[in-house]
Enzyme design. Sequence first.
Site, PDB file in Angstrom:
ATOM      1  CB  CYS A  41      -0.906  -0.017   1.233  1.00  0.00           C
ATOM      2  SG  CYS A  41      -2.364   1.021   1.023  1.00  0.00           S
ATOM      3  CG  ASP A  92      -3.799   0.657   9.787  1.00  0.00           C
ATOM      4  OD1 ASP A  92      -2.733   0.258  10.295  1.00  0.00           O
ATOM      5  OD2 ASP A  92      -3.849   1.616   8.984  1.00  0.00           O
TER       6      ASP A  92
HETATM    7  O1  LIG Z   1      -0.686   5.461   4.205  1.00  0.00           O
HETATM    8  C1  LIG Z   1      -1.307   6.504   4.396  1.00  0.00           C
HETATM    9  O2  LIG Z   1      -0.763   7.614   4.372  1.00  0.00           O
HETATM   10  C2  LIG Z   1      -2.774   6.450   4.664  1.00  0.00           C
HETATM   11  C3  LIG Z   1      -3.459   7.631   4.905  1.00  0.00           C
HETATM   12  C4  LIG Z   1      -4.813   7.623   5.137  1.00  0.00           C
HETATM   13  C5  LIG Z   1      -5.499   6.434   5.151  1.00  0.00           C
HETATM   14  C6  LIG Z   1      -4.837   5.234   4.925  1.00  0.00           C
HETATM   15  C7  LIG Z   1      -3.482   5.222   4.689  1.00  0.00           C
HETATM   16  N1  LIG Z   1      -2.804   4.025   4.516  1.00  0.00           N
HETATM   17  C8  LIG Z   1      -3.528   2.802   4.455  1.00  0.00           C
HETATM   18  C9  LIG Z   1      -2.867   1.513   4.409  1.00  0.00           C
HETATM   19  O3  LIG Z   1      -3.491   0.558   3.952  1.00  0.00           O
HETATM   20  C10 LIG Z   1      -1.536   1.223   5.051  1.00  0.00           C
HETATM   21  O4  LIG Z   1      -0.960   0.189   4.357  1.00  0.00           O
HETATM   22  C11 LIG Z   1      -1.773   0.829   6.500  1.00  0.00           C
HETATM   23  O5  LIG Z   1      -2.192   1.962   7.195  1.00  0.00           O
HETATM   24  C12 LIG Z   1      -0.506   0.242   7.153  1.00  0.00           C
HETATM   25  O6  LIG Z   1       0.536   1.149   7.201  1.00  0.00           O
HETATM   26  P1  LIG Z   1       1.944   0.740   7.860  1.00  0.00           P
HETATM   27  O7  LIG Z   1       1.731   0.580   9.327  1.00  0.00           O
HETATM   28  O8  LIG Z   1       2.822   1.884   7.526  1.00  0.00           O
HETATM   29  O9  LIG Z   1       2.383  -0.526   7.189  1.00  0.00           O
END
Ligand SMILES: O=C(O)c1ccccc1NCC(=O)[C@H](O)[C@H](O)COP(=O)(O)O
Length: 203
Positions: free
Chosen positions: A7, A123
Amino acid sequence: MVKVKICGITRPEDAEFAVRMGADYVGVILYPKSPRFVLPEDRKEILRASEGAVKVAVFVNPTLEEVFSAFEEGFDLVQLHGEEEPGFAYKCGIERVIKAFRVGKKPPDIEEVWKEAHGVLLDTYSEKAYGGTGKVFNWELAKAVARKGFRLFLSGGLKTENVKEAVLKVRPYAVDVSSGVELELGVKDKIKVESFIKEAKSL
Ligand SMILES: O=C(O)c1ccccc1NCC(=O)[C@H](O)[C@H](O)COP(=O)(O)O
């Protein structure tokens, strides 16, 4: 075998590499307040480079028009990462929705209706950002959700070093990662992307 969603893709070359390494889903952020937001004019190339994977548009409390416009652009699914209700998902076409829930200290109370969605994503809750926090939450809570029969996308602070343990403990349908495979904000690290996918799929 567990599916992998990479993502927060902001560059076509990162999408192309992730798909070549075996990513099943590619997520692009369409939430303007995110530092990983991708402008409409840059999305075409990313979508083209994502061919072979399921293309997911990630939104926070979008309008219905924004959702349909994403489908018209070529996205296969929308991820609703805000406070969207089932009624809104039905209007989008619930089978084309991944509904995200942000987990804090309490177990998430997920309505049965979300079993009709493509999936539910768990999440980590943060006051500072809707997603991409790099923080892990208590996987026991995720385990309970998977056991109840939801098609679970496990997210939040996953990385090469912990993804195998997460898959073994929670048994999700898919794992989702963003910052754990980044070199810098919005830029994916080839080595991390490759090792993450290999680890996740090694079981
Ligand atoms: O990534 C972003 O900036 C974001 C902003 C607003 C809504 C969702 C967002 N990300 C969504 C995702 O699916 C990410 O992969 C998820 O939050 C996991 O993130 P991480 O902990 O950094 O792997």
